[in-house]
Design an enzyme around this catalytic site. Structure first.
Site, short mmCIF file in Angstrom:
data_model
loop_
_atom_site.label_atom_id
_atom_site.label_comp_id
_atom_site.label_asym_id
_atom_site.label_seq_id
_atom_site.Cartn_x
_atom_site.Cartn_y
_atom_site.Cartn_z
N LYS A 173 0.85 -1.19 0.00
CA LYS A 173 0.00 0.00 0.00
C LYS A 173 0.89 1.24 0.00
O LYS A 173 1.40 1.67 1.02
CB LYS A 173 -0.93 0.04 1.22
CG LYS A 173 -2.10 0.98 0.94
CD LYS A 173 -2.65 1.71 2.13
CE LYS A 173 -1.87 2.87 2.61
NZ LYS A 173 -1.76 4.03 1.67
N GLU A 176 -1.20 7.28 -0.60
CA GLU A 176 -2.33 7.62 -1.49
C GLU A 176 -2.01 8.83 -2.37
O GLU A 176 -2.66 9.05 -3.39
CB GLU A 176 -3.60 7.88 -0.66
CG GLU A 176 -3.50 8.97 0.40
CD GLU A 176 -2.95 8.47 1.72
OE1 GLU A 176 -2.11 7.53 1.71
OE2 GLU A 176 -3.33 9.02 2.78
N GLY A 226 7.12 5.63 7.48
CA GLY A 226 6.23 6.79 7.54
C GLY A 226 6.43 7.54 8.85
O GLY A 226 7.50 7.44 9.48
N GLY A 227 5.43 8.28 9.25
CA GLY A 227 5.54 9.14 10.41
C GLY A 227 5.39 8.39 11.73
O GLY A 227 4.83 7.29 11.78
N ILE A 228 5.86 9.03 12.79
CA ILE A 228 5.92 8.36 14.11
C ILE A 228 4.52 8.06 14.66
O ILE A 228 4.31 7.02 15.28
CB ILE A 228 6.75 9.21 15.10
CG1 ILE A 228 7.04 8.40 16.36
CG2 ILE A 228 6.09 10.53 15.44
CD1 ILE A 228 8.13 9.00 17.22
N THR A 230 1.68 7.42 13.00
CA THR A 230 1.12 6.25 12.32
C THR A 230 1.86 4.99 12.78
O THR A 230 1.24 3.94 13.01
CB THR A 230 1.26 6.40 10.79
OG1 THR A 230 0.91 7.72 10.41
CG2 THR A 230 0.40 5.40 10.06
N GLY A 231 3.17 5.09 12.91
CA GLY A 231 3.98 3.93 13.32
C GLY A 231 3.56 3.40 14.67
O GLY A 231 3.40 2.19 14.87
N GLU A 248 10.24 2.13 10.08
CA GLU A 248 11.21 3.16 9.66
C GLU A 248 10.50 4.49 9.81
O GLU A 248 9.68 4.85 8.97
CB GLU A 248 11.61 2.96 8.20
CG GLU A 248 12.36 1.68 7.90
CD GLU A 248 13.81 1.73 8.38
OE1 GLU A 248 14.29 2.81 8.73
OE2 GLU A 248 14.44 0.66 8.40
N CYS A 282 13.79 11.78 5.28
CA CYS A 282 13.77 11.35 6.68
C CYS A 282 15.11 11.56 7.35
O CYS A 282 15.19 11.79 8.55
CB CYS A 282 13.34 9.89 6.78
SG CYS A 282 14.32 8.83 5.74
N GLU A 384 9.90 16.87 14.13
CA GLU A 384 10.33 16.85 12.74
C GLU A 384 9.49 17.86 11.96
O GLU A 384 8.28 17.88 12.10
CB GLU A 384 10.06 15.43 12.22
CG GLU A 384 10.69 15.10 10.92
CD GLU A 384 10.25 13.72 10.41
OE1 GLU A 384 9.09 13.35 10.62
OE2 GLU A 384 11.08 13.04 9.79
#
Ligand code: NAD
Length: 489
Positions: A173, A176, A226-228, A230-231, A248, A282, A384
């Site tokens: 995925k 988007e 991706g971002g923290i 979402t992680g 990551e 990143c 960030e």
């Protein structure tokens, strides 16, 4: 042509939804693509499960899997121009940078193509002549591969190539916002002869198309870049079915300049470190730590040159960097800078959208920005920005530089600039960071591991460890002379 690829068939979303993709540099419509929902993703997971449990791929000889990856590398080179163009239209990044990206993607496929059959496992000395023991590496199973928009195809390649080399099946995925090179890559996998169901592609928003990937019991592993925020959410969700997780995440990367550094090179690379791809990297060197005695001269020159950076669209040959990915992201960068100024940072340049250039009016551009006199407790140092914003802090000596550089929840990348190699080595050994450059910034090779310490994530991409992420070691013990032991009477 429909853009979801499930079980070897290209099709549209079940509920027939679509999404418009616009170029961030000028707002033009790039294309309308299919937009998957959760039901499409559940079907993709089922296809990947079937292909893993019943299909040939996990037991195809590793050398053949490697050969397929090498074929894909050749196809990537064949289609390089079209893929680079697609990447630039989706991201707004300069065409020349997208061309580099496709070469890096190719190198990643070549590396894992060659590595696939290199390691058949280990034989272990059991100390017993009537028992042998070996460890073999098997694929993890169905992998969910979730990727961001800043290096869309590159981040995808870092997952797809080792996942296939190891014999997994997957559901990919992509972000988007930037789906086109992922679609093209999946077409190349098909052309190279990958069996149906091994690669599945769903396009769509994270909370809808992405959500089943973290909680579905038929997914064995989630690899996420991706971002923290979402992680963290994905990791918590994946705990429900004890999935293997690799994350990551972001970085707040220190670029440490000592007074004895080569001035010209350190200034030049301080700019590249943070303003490349408008800071949407990143590993961007967004946090300049400069020795007190050098501060004024160094920052004056960085500011002077930052003001000369030319912004423009992907096909503007005079441009040196491009737009931000979206209006929402531009708004986030503006809010980040406003918070820094409210906390006492000094604006030395930028801090606004460009004005007066009609070519930039419809894009999400933000001027290269330098915030001076920052302190470690400010939000601009701890968070960030993922935009073209350099923060500057002073340090007094080596110990102070190390203390400041480590004073963050992140630990992805960073650099040290000094002509004293012994000092460079001492500093590097104390930094809690996954990739460190000495007198350089940004280069990487697919042979070397990439990943974060601390809350920049865990697991590694690239290198042999990047392959091991997608493997389960299995220990097989064989007794060649089974006789009763008589432990119990
Ligand atoms: P993001 O976290 O918003 O999105 C990343 C991906 O996750 C997208 O595909 C998104 O659709 C998906 N997603 C979002 N919510 C989801 C959910 N609930 N379930 C499943 N999937 C979901 O990040 P982004 O804005 O696309 O990327 C920028 C971030 O990525 C930055 O923080 C950057 O530092 C980080 N990044 C890290 C590396 C690295 O190597 N460490 C590389 C590139 C980018």
């Amino acid at each position: 042509m429909p853009e979801l690829f499930i079980g070897g068939t290209w099709r549209s979303a079940l509920d027939e939804r679509t999404r418009e993709i616009h170029c961030p540099a000028d707002g033009t419509l790039v294309a309308v693509v299919d937009e998957a929902g959760g039901k499409d993703t559940v079907e993709a997971i089922a296809a990947a499960r079937r292909a893993f449990d019943e299909g040939p791929w996990p037991t195809v000889p590793a050398a053949e899997r490697g050969a397929l990856l090498l074929r894909v590398a050749d196809l990537l080179q064949r289609d390089k121009e079209a893929m680079a163009r697609a990447e630039s239209l989706d991201t707004g990044k300069r065409l020349v940078e997208s061309v580099y990206d496709i070469d890096d993607v190719t190198a990643c496929f070549r590396y894992y193509g060659r590595l696939a059959a290199a390691d058949a496992g280990r034989v272990i000395d059991t100390g017993n002549p009537e028992a042998d023991s070996r460890v073999v590496y098997e694929p993890v199973g169905v992998c969910a591969l979730i990727t961001p928009w800043n290096y869309p195809l590159l981040q995808t390649a870092w997952k797809v190539a080792p996942a296939l080399a190891a014999g997994n099946t997957f559901v990919l995925k992509p972000s988007e916002l930037t789906p086109h090179t992922a679609i093209h890559l999946v077409r190349l996998l098909e052309e190279a002869g990958l069996p149906a169901g091994v690669a599945n592609l769903v396009l769509g928003a994270g909370p809808e198309a992405g959500a089943p990937l973290a909680d579905h019991p038929d997914v064995d592993m989630v690899s996420f870049t991706g971002g923290i925020h979402t992680g963290r959410r994905l990791m918590a969700t994946a705990a429900g079915t004890v999935k293997k997780v690799a994350l990551e995440l972001g970085g707040k990367n220190p670029n440490i300049v000592f007074a004895d550094a080569d001035f010209e090179t350190a200034v030049d690379m301080a700019l590249t470190a943070v303003f490349l791809h408008s800071g949407q990297v990143c590993s961007a060197g967004a946090r300049l730590l400069v020795e007190d005695s050098l501060h004024d001269r160094f920052v004056d020159e960085v500011v002077r040159r930052a003001q000369l950076i030319r912004l423009g669209g992907p096909f503007d040959e005079n441009a040196q960097t491009g737009a931000l990915i979206s209006a929402q992201h531009l708004g986030k960068v503006e809010a980040y800078v406003a918070a820094g100024l409210a906390e006492g940072a000094v604006l030395r340049c930028g801090g606004a959208r460009p004005t007066g250039d009609p070519a930039l009016e419809n894009g999400f551009f933000y001027l290269p920005t330098v915030l001076d006199e920052c302190r470690a407790d400010m939000s601009v140092i701890q968070e960030e920005s993922f935009g073209p914003v350099l923060t500057v802090e002073r340090f007094t000596d080596e110990a102070d530089a190390v203390r400041l550089a480590n004073d963050t929840i992140y630990g992805l990348a960073g650099a040290v600039w000094t002509t004293d190699q012994a000092r460079a080595q001492r500093v590097v050994s104390k930094l809690r960071i996954g990739t460190i450059w000495i007198n350089d910034y940004h280069p990487y090779v697919p042979q070397a591991e990439w990943g974060g310490f601390k809350q920049s994530g865990f697991g590694r991409e690239l290198g042999p460890t990047g392959l091991a992420e997608y493997q389960e070691p299995k220990h097989i013990w064989r007794n060649t002379n089974p006789v009763p032991q008589g432990w119990f009477s």
